[in-house]
Scaffold this active site. Structure first.
Site, PDB file in Angstrom:
ATOM      1  N   CYS A  90       0.845  -1.190   0.000  1.00 20.23           N
ATOM      2  CA  CYS A  90       0.000   0.000   0.000  1.00 20.23           C
ATOM      3  C   CYS A  90       0.883   1.242   0.000  1.00 20.23           C
ATOM      4  O   CYS A  90       1.803   1.356   0.811  1.00 20.23           O
ATOM      5  CB  CYS A  90      -0.893  -0.006   1.234  1.00 20.23           C
ATOM      6  SG  CYS A  90      -1.928   1.472   1.378  1.00 20.23           S
ATOM      7  N   CYS A  93       0.318   3.148   3.645  1.00 17.42           N
ATOM      8  CA  CYS A  93       0.753   2.627   4.944  1.00 17.42           C
ATOM      9  C   CYS A  93       1.787   1.517   4.852  1.00 17.42           C
ATOM     10  O   CYS A  93       2.223   1.003   5.872  1.00 17.42           O
ATOM     11  CB  CYS A  93      -0.449   2.149   5.747  1.00 17.42           C
ATOM     12  SG  CYS A  93      -1.198   0.631   5.104  1.00 17.42           S
ATOM     13  N   CYS A 146      -7.394  -1.092   1.441  1.00 23.74           N
ATOM     14  CA  CYS A 146      -6.366  -1.555   2.357  1.00 23.74           C
ATOM     15  C   CYS A 146      -6.988  -1.750   3.734  1.00 23.74           C
ATOM     16  O   CYS A 146      -7.667  -0.857   4.243  1.00 23.74           O
ATOM     17  CB  CYS A 146      -5.223  -0.544   2.426  1.00 23.74           C
ATOM     18  SG  CYS A 146      -3.958  -0.958   3.642  1.00 23.74           S
ATOM     19  N   CYS A 149      -5.253   0.997   6.421  1.00 29.08           N
ATOM     20  CA  CYS A 149      -5.504   2.445   6.372  1.00 29.08           C
ATOM     21  C   CYS A 149      -6.733   2.824   5.551  1.00 29.08           C
ATOM     22  O   CYS A 149      -7.028   3.999   5.395  1.00 29.08           O
ATOM     23  CB  CYS A 149      -4.273   3.172   5.824  1.00 29.08           C
ATOM     24  SG  CYS A 149      -3.974   2.852   4.066  1.00 29.08           S
ATOM     25  N   CYS A 169      -8.427  -5.696  -9.929  1.00 23.58           N
ATOM     26  CA  CYS A 169      -8.040  -4.629 -10.855  1.00 23.58           C
ATOM     27  C   CYS A 169      -7.596  -3.449  -9.991  1.00 23.58           C
ATOM     28  O   CYS A 169      -8.422  -2.750  -9.413  1.00 23.58           O
ATOM     29  CB  CYS A 169      -9.252  -4.297 -11.713  1.00 23.58           C
ATOM     30  SG  CYS A 169      -8.939  -3.165 -13.049  1.00 23.58           S
TER      31      CYS A 169
END
Length: 182
Positions: A90, A93, A146, A149, A169
């Site tokens: 991510c 984070c 995510c 976060c 995707c």
């Protein structure tokens, strides 16, 4: 119906304070060919950043996609044609999200993955993602965020390769690639 009920159960868990329930290019790889929503364990949230703190931490494009649920233009992402072994994290984070081993060419213009890192069969409780219902375009889609976060990453569709049949995707701008150490 069962999928909807599991998703609703996950939403109820997320409401506890401070806690959350646990997209044609020459890209090679597997060819595109539905997974179940992740059940969810609980994980402690990182402290939430304010809008201005996110804007300072991220580029304008990263902020638009991850915090405002935007989308990068198709075929524009830096990871679309990436074939290096490694892990996609991510951008907000640094949580590990997708392994390069599960990346495939879907021909859609966005990096695509057949499953999230940490998936065991249809169990996504040990992954870094959450699924959420998304009807923002008047269509029933499943958003991928995510788990740590709540950054918007992209969407998952039931038209991927076997055995799961899923296509995550994901926007390149929502990811940070870390090559595998040799």
């Amino acid at each position: 119906m069962a999928r909807l009920l599991r998703a609703l159960r996950g939403l109820a868990l997320r409401e506890a304070p401070g806690w959350t329930a646990r997209g044609r290019a020459d890209c090679g790889g597997l060819r595109a060919g539905a997974g179940s929503p992740q059940a969810g364990s609980l994980t402690k949230h990182q402290p939430a950043l304010s809008k201005s703190e996110w804007q300072k931490k991220l580029t304008p494009e990263q902020f638009h996609v991850t915090r405002e649920k935007g989308t990068e233009p198709p075929f524009s992402g830096i990871y679309l044609n990436n074939k290096e072994p490694g892990m996609y994290h991510c951008v907000c984070c640094d949580s590990p999200l997708f392994s390069s081993e599960k990346k495939f060419c879907s021909g859609t213009g966005w990096p695509s993955f057949s499953e999230a890192h940490g998936t065991s069969g249809s169990d996504e409780s040990n992954t870094g993602i959450l699924r959420r219902a998304d009807t923002s375009l008047g269509l029933a889609r499943t958003e991928v965020v995510c788990k740590q976060c709540e950054a918007h990453l992209g969407h998952v569709f039931p038209d991927g390769p076997g055995p799961s049949g899923q296509r995550f995707c994901i926007n390149s701008v929502a990811l940070r690639f870390k090559p595998k150490k040799h």
